[in-house]
Write a protein that holds these residues in place. Structure first.
Motif, PDB file in Angstrom:
ATOM      1  N   LYS A   1       2.475  -3.463  -1.573  1.00 10.18           N
ATOM      2  CA  LYS A   1       1.183  -4.088  -1.842  1.00 10.18           C
ATOM      3  C   LYS A   1       1.409  -5.294  -2.734  1.00 10.18           C
ATOM      4  O   LYS A   1       2.058  -5.198  -3.781  1.00 10.18           O
ATOM      5  CB  LYS A   1       0.234  -3.091  -2.516  1.00 10.18           C
ATOM      6  CG  LYS A   1      -0.121  -1.895  -1.635  1.00 10.18           C
ATOM      7  CD  LYS A   1      -1.112  -0.974  -2.296  1.00 10.18           C
ATOM      8  CE  LYS A   1      -1.475   0.190  -1.381  1.00 10.18           C
ATOM      9  NZ  LYS A   1      -2.440   1.126  -1.996  1.00 10.18           N
ATOM     10  N   ASN A   2       0.870  -6.412  -2.298  1.00  8.46           N
ATOM     11  CA  ASN A   2       1.031  -7.663  -3.042  1.00  8.46           C
ATOM     12  C   ASN A   2       2.497  -7.977  -3.309  1.00  8.46           C
ATOM     13  O   ASN A   2       2.866  -8.496  -4.354  1.00  8.46           O
ATOM     14  CB  ASN A   2       0.269  -7.612  -4.374  1.00  8.46           C
ATOM     15  CG  ASN A   2      -1.217  -7.397  -4.191  1.00  8.46           C
ATOM     16  OD1 ASN A   2      -1.796  -7.830  -3.192  1.00  8.46           O
ATOM     17  ND2 ASN A   2      -1.852  -6.727  -5.138  1.00  8.46           N
TER      18      ASN A   2
ATOM     19  N   HIS B   1      -3.504  -2.146  -8.770  1.00  8.08           N
ATOM     20  CA  HIS B   1      -3.331  -3.306  -7.897  1.00  8.08           C
ATOM     21  C   HIS B   1      -4.638  -3.796  -7.277  1.00  8.08           C
ATOM     22  O   HIS B   1      -4.633  -4.656  -6.413  1.00  8.08           O
ATOM     23  CB  HIS B   1      -2.344  -2.989  -6.774  1.00  8.08           C
ATOM     24  CG  HIS B   1      -2.770  -1.832  -5.918  1.00  8.08           C
ATOM     25  ND1 HIS B   1      -3.808  -1.903  -5.030  1.00  8.08           N
ATOM     26  CD2 HIS B   1      -2.292  -0.574  -5.826  1.00  8.08           C
ATOM     27  CE1 HIS B   1      -3.944  -0.743  -4.426  1.00  8.08           C
ATOM     28  NE2 HIS B   1      -3.047   0.089  -4.894  1.00  8.08           N
TER      29      HIS B   1
ATOM     30  N   HIS C   1     -12.066  -1.562  -4.492  1.00  7.15           N
ATOM     31  CA  HIS C   1     -10.975  -0.672  -4.104  1.00  7.15           C
ATOM     32  C   HIS C   1     -11.424   0.778  -4.239  1.00  7.15           C
ATOM     33  O   HIS C   1     -12.112   1.130  -5.183  1.00  7.15           O
ATOM     34  CB  HIS C   1      -9.761  -0.909  -5.005  1.00  7.15           C
ATOM     35  CG  HIS C   1      -8.646   0.077  -4.766  1.00  7.15           C
ATOM     36  ND1 HIS C   1      -7.789  -0.029  -3.704  1.00  7.15           N
ATOM     37  CD2 HIS C   1      -8.290   1.181  -5.450  1.00  7.15           C
ATOM     38  CE1 HIS C   1      -6.938   0.977  -3.749  1.00  7.15           C
ATOM     39  NE2 HIS C   1      -7.216   1.727  -4.793  1.00  7.15           N
TER      40      HIS C   1
END
Length: 299
Positions: A108-109, A282, A288
């Motif tokens: 992620k990212n 994150h 989210h």
């Protein structure tokens, strides 16, 4: 080694890994082969690689054969979270079930998310274990991080900024070689507290030789056992939705389906547990929602 264990009043077990494809044959013959290698040891710590639902009965039969042959010696079995096991039958035949909760790594990212023993996976696994088998659970905790010992991680942390994931209650580093998730005193305390919540009284360390002098992992175990009450679950069971740095207040309700499986859960945690919320590390400015355990809903 065996002599040292006896002098110290300890019991050494032989670690044996069996390929699941070999299960299904004569369990008595398989048990005799294992025990022939375990001569002089105080028991067997068994693990099975590649376990599927097809080998479920074969593993149970092997455990029964080993139990009969070992007598007073100990039998431990490693079980993976979500694995296809007859846990009630295995608990009746084993002295302990070593619960392994490996992460399901994602990126992620640009960051590899692979926390050690994620709290939410621990909770999912423990909640899924039948009550009759829960007393035999032993949570396995990793003492290495990406193949690094505790001392090597400490040296790496001295040269890199440490980040903290509230969802996973764990620190991670971002050296040029990639993300490194690791245990320290705080993260171990969190996991020991989860064990206490489920009446799990024992943890197992994956590799004692990886511990450093004055180990934070050992301190975390000692301090976790001293706490008078378990802390909120952070985001282990719960999730939150946020915009920027603002977190909306969610009220969580434990459904009867979960309450019946864990009858003492709400009594121990009370409102402090069911109303706790946290935003994932994150999520940034985007809304989210973390994964939640089936049986919990938001209103």
């Amino acid at each position: 080694f065996l002599v040292q264990c006896r002098l110290q009043g300890s019991r050494a077990l032989l670690g044996v890994t069996v390929d699941a494809a070999a299960l299904g044959g004569d369990p008595t013959l398989q048990a005799s082969r294992i025990l022939s290698a375990a001569d002089g040891f105080g028991g067997v710590a068994l693990s099975v690689s590649g376990m599927t639902a097809k080998q479920r009965d074969g593993l149970t039969a092997l455990a029964a054969a080993l139990r009969a042959a070992l007598g007073e010696d100990r039998l431990l079995l490693t079980v993976d979270a979500g694995g296809a096991y007859d846990l009630a039958a295995l608990a009746a035949r084993c002295d302990g079930l070593l619960l392994a909760t490996p992460p399901d790594p994602v990126t992620k990212n640009g960051i590899r998310v692979a926390p050690l023993e994620p709290p939410e996976e621990i909770v999912r696994a423990m909640a899924a274990v039948p009550a009759a088998a829960r007393s035999k659970l032993i949570l396995t905790l990793s003492t290495t991080a990406g193949g690094r010992t505790e001392a090597e991680v400490q040296a790496l942390a001295a040269k890199n900024r440490a980040y903290y994931s509230d969802r996973y209650a764990q620190n991670y580093l971002l050296p040029s070689s990639g993300a490194v998730w690791y245990h320290d005193e705080s993260s171990i305390q969190e996991r020991v507290q989860l064990c206490r919540l489920f009446d799990i009284g024992t943890v197992a360390l994956s590799d004692l030789s990886a511990l450093s002098e004055g180990s934070g992992i050992l301190k975390g175990i000692r301090q976790g056992k001293k706490r008078k009450r378990a802390p909120p679950f952070r985001a282990a069971l719960l999730s939150a939705r946020g915009t920027g740095n603002k977190i909306k207040n969610w009220k969580w309700t434990i459904l009867p389906s979960l309450r019946s499986r864990l009858p003492d859960l709400t009594g121990r945690m009370g409102d402090h547990f069911i109303r706790r919320s946290a935003i994932d590390w994150h999520s940034g400015s985007a809304a989210h929602r973390a994964r939640t355990l089936p049986g919990i809903r938001c209103r």
